[in-house]
Design a protein around this motif. Structure first.
Motif, PDB file in Angstrom:
ATOM      1  N   PHE A  67       7.226   5.497  -4.140  1.00 39.17           N
ATOM      2  CA  PHE A  67       6.057   5.351  -3.265  1.00 39.17           C
ATOM      3  C   PHE A  67       4.821   6.013  -3.863  1.00 39.17           C
ATOM      4  N   LEU A  68       4.997   7.072  -4.635  1.00 40.72           N
ATOM      5  CA  LEU A  68       3.878   7.683  -5.333  1.00 40.72           C
ATOM      6  C   LEU A  68       3.316   6.725  -6.380  1.00 40.72           C
ATOM      7  N   ALA A  69       4.196   6.103  -7.149  1.00 42.37           N
ATOM      8  CA  ALA A  69       3.756   5.128  -8.156  1.00 42.37           C
ATOM      9  C   ALA A  69       3.090   3.922  -7.496  1.00 42.37           C
ATOM     10  N   LEU A  70       3.650   3.469  -6.391  1.00 41.16           N
ATOM     11  CA  LEU A  70       3.056   2.336  -5.677  1.00 41.16           C
ATOM     12  C   LEU A  70       1.667   2.687  -5.159  1.00 41.16           C
ATOM     13  N   THR A  71       1.500   3.879  -4.643  1.00 40.83           N
ATOM     14  CA  THR A  71       0.191   4.311  -4.156  1.00 40.83           C
ATOM     15  C   THR A  71      -0.826   4.380  -5.284  1.00 40.83           C
ATOM     16  N   ILE A  72      -0.419   4.903  -6.425  1.00 43.62           N
ATOM     17  CA  ILE A  72      -1.323   4.979  -7.571  1.00 43.62           C
ATOM     18  C   ILE A  72      -1.729   3.596  -8.037  1.00 43.62           C
ATOM     19  N   VAL A  73      -0.785   2.676  -8.099  1.00 42.13           N
ATOM     20  CA  VAL A  73      -1.091   1.308  -8.525  1.00 42.13           C
ATOM     21  C   VAL A  73      -2.042   0.627  -7.547  1.00 42.13           C
ATOM     22  N   VAL A  74      -1.839   0.824  -6.255  1.00 39.81           N
ATOM     23  CA  VAL A  74      -2.718   0.207  -5.253  1.00 39.81           C
ATOM     24  C   VAL A  74      -4.134   0.775  -5.361  1.00 39.81           C
ATOM     25  N   ILE A  75      -4.255   2.070  -5.559  1.00 40.25           N
ATOM     26  CA  ILE A  75      -5.578   2.686  -5.697  1.00 40.25           C
ATOM     27  C   ILE A  75      -6.275   2.197  -6.956  1.00 40.25           C
ATOM     28  N   LEU A  76      -5.550   2.136  -8.065  1.00 39.82           N
ATOM     29  CA  LEU A  76      -6.145   1.645  -9.307  1.00 39.82           C
ATOM     30  C   LEU A  76      -6.543   0.179  -9.209  1.00 39.82           C
ATOM     31  N   ALA A  77      -5.736  -0.608  -8.506  1.00 41.27           N
ATOM     32  CA  ALA A  77      -6.084  -2.018  -8.323  1.00 41.27           C
ATOM     33  C   ALA A  77      -7.344  -2.166  -7.478  1.00 41.27           C
ATOM     34  N   ALA A  78      -7.500  -1.318  -6.478  1.00 38.89           N
ATOM     35  CA  ALA A  78      -8.706  -1.375  -5.647  1.00 38.89           C
ATOM     36  C   ALA A  78      -9.934  -1.003  -6.452  1.00 38.89           C
ATOM     37  N   PHE A  79      -9.827   0.009  -7.309  1.00 35.18           N
ATOM     38  CA  PHE A  79     -10.966   0.399  -8.143  1.00 35.18           C
ATOM     39  C   PHE A  79     -11.274  -0.632  -9.219  1.00 35.18           C
ATOM     40  N   SER A  80     -10.250  -1.295  -9.718  1.00 37.85           N
ATOM     41  CA  SER A  80     -10.480  -2.237 -10.813  1.00 37.85           C
ATOM     42  C   SER A  80     -11.133  -3.538 -10.354  1.00 37.85           C
ATOM     43  N   ARG A  81     -11.023  -3.863  -9.108  1.00 37.72           N
ATOM     44  CA  ARG A  81     -11.610  -5.119  -8.637  1.00 37.72           C
ATOM     45  C   ARG A  81     -12.812  -4.909  -7.720  1.00 37.72           C
ATOM     46  N   ILE A  82     -13.512  -3.810  -7.894  1.00 35.30           N
ATOM     47  CA  ILE A  82     -14.678  -3.505  -7.064  1.00 35.30           C
ATOM     48  C   ILE A  82     -15.694  -4.640  -7.184  1.00 35.30           C
ATOM     49  N   GLY A  83     -15.951  -5.319  -6.100  1.00 30.54           N
ATOM     50  CA  GLY A  83     -16.953  -6.374  -6.061  1.00 30.54           C
ATOM     51  C   GLY A  83     -16.497  -7.713  -6.615  1.00 30.54           C
ATOM     52  N   LEU A  84     -15.353  -7.751  -7.283  1.00 32.82           N
ATOM     53  CA  LEU A  84     -14.917  -8.998  -7.901  1.00 32.82           C
ATOM     54  C   LEU A  84     -14.540 -10.047  -6.858  1.00 32.82           C
TER      55      LEU A  84
END
Length: 69
Positions: A42-59
């Motif tokens: 769940f820690l890894a899943l949370t990190i991946v979700v946060i990184l995915a949100a930052f990587s698609r800012i505005g896309l």
């Protein structure tokens, strides 16, 4: 107006089913992996979700704008 209420009911039903499915998946993962490994998962899943949100800012909005044009 009847179609609107029908689509709202379908969307609500799908959201409830998704929430129940996510809960059941969490329960299965926690029971099968144990406390330490499920915590890592769940820690890894949370990190991946946060990184995915930052990587698609505005896309998302940009894609909708250019596809609509």
């Amino acid at each position: 107006m009847k179609d609107f209420y029908a689509s709202v009911a379908i969307a609500f039903t799908v959201r409830v089913a998704a929430a129940i499915s996510a809960f059941l998946l969490t329960l299965v993962i926690a029971r099968s992996l144990g406390p330490e490994q499920s915590g890592y998962y769940f820690l890894a899943l949370t990190i991946v979700v946060i990184l995915a949100a930052f990587s698609r800012i505005g896309l998302d909005n940009t894609v909708v704008r250019f596809i609509g044009a």
